[in-house]
Design an enzyme around this catalytic site. Sequence first.
Site: not given
Ligand code: IMP
Ligand code: MG
Length: 177
Positions: A125, A94, A97, A38, A159
């Site tokens: 987010k 990217d 979350d 990403g 992407r």
């Molecule tokens: P986390 O571990 O929950 O913080 O998620 C991070 C990863 O989840 C990022 O590197 C993204 O690859 C993916 N991700 C989280 N939210 C989104 C979204 O809204 N769109 C696309 N990919 C997301």
């Molecule tokens: Mg990612």
Amino acid sequence: MKTLLSAEEVREGVARLAGDISRDYVGRSLTIVGVLTGSIVLLADLIRLLDLPLRVGLVQAHSYRGPSTVRGALSVNADLMPEIADRHVLLVDDIFDTGHTLHELVSQLDELQPASIRSAVLLEKQERREVSLRPDYVAFEIPNKFVVGYGLDYNDQFRNLPYVAALDDDEVAGKGE
Ligand code: IMP
Ligand code: MG
């Protein structure tokens, strides 16, 4: 889908990030580590705006599988990582979350004894964070929507969009957690 950030807004946000990072890392031995897949678009734009001597490394982490947007188990592949001992490391991803991806990567890379380790993301987010870590550099806070474009994918598509768009709820399977 609806455009959330235009290409121009993204460009301004990345320029802001680059300005903050350039200021903070003057005179330091910086290694930028992009999180595949990403981060590729942000990484390419960001490094060209950094007026610093730097090295670039890559680490692969993925947690999303197929057409679901629900987070799965995280797998990490560090074969493309350069030597980071005694270097200042900036992880670039990217989006932040839940934060589990960056939290896990920071703790794994920390074992390689870098001089310091920080993280930078294009998007964060709101109200989704589940870890104590906060990203050090954030270009935009966004609502809890599933977004695509500028490196972010849905089922490995979109992407290449030069802007960031939010998918409508009926376009995604298992949105959120
Ligand atoms: P986390 O571990 O929950 O913080 O998620 C991070 C990863 O989840 C990022 O590197 C993204 O690859 C993916 N991700 C989280 N939210 C989104 C979204 O809204 N769109 C696309 N990919 C997301
Ligand atoms: Mg990612």
